[in-house]
Design a protein around this motif. Sequence first.
Motif, short mmCIF file in Angstrom:
data_model
loop_
_atom_site.label_atom_id
_atom_site.label_comp_id
_atom_site.label_asym_id
_atom_site.label_seq_id
_atom_site.Cartn_x
_atom_site.Cartn_y
_atom_site.Cartn_z
N UNK A 174 53.15 38.59 40.27
CA UNK A 174 52.18 38.61 39.18
C UNK A 174 50.77 38.79 39.74
N UNK A 175 49.83 39.02 38.84
CA UNK A 175 48.44 39.22 39.26
C UNK A 175 47.89 37.95 39.90
N UNK A 176 47.00 38.18 40.90
CA UNK A 176 46.46 37.04 41.63
C UNK A 176 45.27 36.43 40.92
N UNK A 177 44.62 37.18 40.01
CA UNK A 177 43.38 36.69 39.40
C UNK A 177 43.44 36.84 37.87
N UNK A 178 44.35 36.15 37.21
CA UNK A 178 44.47 36.35 35.75
C UNK A 178 43.26 35.82 34.98
N UNK A 179 42.53 34.86 35.54
CA UNK A 179 41.40 34.27 34.81
C UNK A 179 40.05 34.83 35.23
N UNK A 180 40.06 35.78 36.14
CA UNK A 180 38.78 36.29 36.63
C UNK A 180 38.05 37.06 35.53
N UNK A 181 36.72 36.99 35.57
CA UNK A 181 35.88 37.70 34.60
C UNK A 181 34.50 37.87 35.21
N UNK A 182 33.70 38.81 34.73
CA UNK A 182 32.33 38.94 35.23
C UNK A 182 31.39 37.98 34.51
N UNK A 183 30.26 37.72 35.16
CA UNK A 183 29.23 36.95 34.45
C UNK A 183 28.67 37.79 33.31
N UNK A 184 28.08 37.11 32.31
CA UNK A 184 27.53 37.90 31.18
C UNK A 184 26.47 38.88 31.60
N UNK A 185 25.67 38.53 32.61
CA UNK A 185 24.59 39.42 33.02
C UNK A 185 25.03 40.41 34.09
N UNK A 186 26.25 40.33 34.56
CA UNK A 186 26.74 41.23 35.61
C UNK A 186 26.91 42.64 35.05
N UNK A 187 26.74 43.68 35.92
CA UNK A 187 26.87 45.08 35.45
C UNK A 187 28.33 45.50 35.31
N UNK A 188 29.10 44.72 34.64
CA UNK A 188 30.53 45.02 34.45
C UNK A 188 30.85 44.89 32.96
N UNK A 189 31.76 45.71 32.54
CA UNK A 189 32.21 45.66 31.15
C UNK A 189 33.72 45.89 31.12
N UNK A 209 28.28 46.21 44.75
CA UNK A 209 28.65 44.80 44.72
C UNK A 209 29.29 44.50 43.36
N UNK A 210 30.47 43.87 43.41
CA UNK A 210 31.22 43.56 42.19
C UNK A 210 31.47 42.06 42.15
N UNK A 211 30.60 41.28 41.50
CA UNK A 211 30.80 39.82 41.46
C UNK A 211 31.73 39.43 40.32
N UNK A 212 32.56 38.45 40.59
CA UNK A 212 33.45 37.90 39.57
C UNK A 212 33.35 36.38 39.59
N UNK A 213 33.63 35.77 38.46
CA UNK A 213 33.69 34.31 38.34
C UNK A 213 34.96 33.98 37.55
N UNK A 214 35.12 32.70 37.24
CA UNK A 214 36.27 32.26 36.44
C UNK A 214 37.50 31.96 37.26
N UNK A 215 37.40 32.03 38.56
CA UNK A 215 38.55 31.75 39.44
C UNK A 215 38.34 30.37 40.06
N UNK A 216 39.18 29.41 39.76
CA UNK A 216 39.04 28.11 40.42
C UNK A 216 39.09 28.27 41.94
N UNK A 217 38.20 27.62 42.65
CA UNK A 217 38.19 27.79 44.13
C UNK A 217 39.56 27.50 44.76
#
Length: 459
Positions: A174-189, A209-217
Amino acid sequence: MATTGTPAGGPEAGAPAPGEATGAAPPGGTGRLGPPPLLALVFLLPALLFLGAYMVYPILFSVYRSLWGAQGLEFVGIDNYVTMFTNPETFIALRNNVIWVVVAPIVVTIAGLIFAVLTERVRWSTAFKIVVFMPMAISFLASGVIFRLVYEQDPERGLANAIITTVQDTVAPSAAYPDARPRPEAPLTEAPGGGYELTGEVRTGEAVLVPLVGIPPDDVPDSAAPAVAGQGTGSGLTGTVWLDFTRGGGGRHGAIDATEAGLPALRVQAVRDGEVAAEALTEDDGTFEITGLEGDGPYTLRLAADNFTEPYRGLTWLGPTLITPSIIIAYLWVWAGFAMVLIAAGLAAIPRDALEAARVDGATEWQVFRRVTVPLLSPVLMVVFVTLMIYVLKIFDLVFIIAPGSVQRDANVLAVEMWRVSFGGGNDQGLGSALAVFLLVLVIPAMIFQIRRFRQENR
């Protein structure tokens, strides 16, 4: 010399021939074998009273009670039966009973046959029989509790889904990052069809640079290394995908800090005119390099959707679709041992000469089993099948325990419906008695068939 009179040693004139009934009682007896009828009645009386109190009276009272209203104060005739056959709940219960009668006895009989054959093949047959027969010692109530836990949706608690998800993860991880998402201000959609993509276009030689959040450390793979900014090359598209989160606070959003980790094994795609031109996987430090691009762009950088798909959570065993098959599996677990014991007894009684003769004639083991063993076992198989059919019509405990309240209606059977309308909130014992009589009528043909088979075998 002429002779007259009766020959010596022959019957007297007028005496009955041997075997001819005379109608006269032998001296000193009544002409009947066994005890006098009155004495036999005295001995039978306790059994008759017991049979009447515990068998005949409940049946007659159920028939009588089914002709009265809910409280037993109003005579309603056959209205309860009319209500029963016009009630959608009864039809659902009847439909499920038909499924049970058709599927469960067949499955259990086949499983019992397979287990019985295996007991003759394996060296540890005694242990095998104990394991298979052990569930018979467990009540339906306890079995229902066990399988309620087995069918838990969460793979961490439900054995069935734990097995399925383990196999699924082995075949297709399965996918390794199911909860990952960009920050609201990040240049990702969000990208069409899933995943995320940069809002602007990029060209070869650029480093993004592609920053992601939402992944528990704690969910970051152990192989992850501190993130490193990608270095642009002339022929490829490079960059870094990392977890833009500093444990303990601090750090800058959108910039790689010293303690932030790269995200390995993410699929990054370069898209042009809606088509994937090339793709690459990120390294342990989150860097990637997409090569093989034709021209310098522009391209849209996309994180593929399969990086973020939810992990497979198994089947919804206790949902409306699978609830009846799930309960039948629990029924199989309980009754397979019973079928195995009866069929194994029949299997042991088969003449070995017939089997050996078939083998000598060149038959394979499968042909011996299909054309010799099964036909000789057919009387035993029929007894097991009909017995299971009778028990299936009485199924109550497993359905009541395993099916959650939200799907009780989908798993309903006649016995549960009878209890529900009588004591489970309906408080209509007239309708419940009508259901009980209907259930009895369904059982009677199977009982008559079984009794006739027993009589034929005893002749």
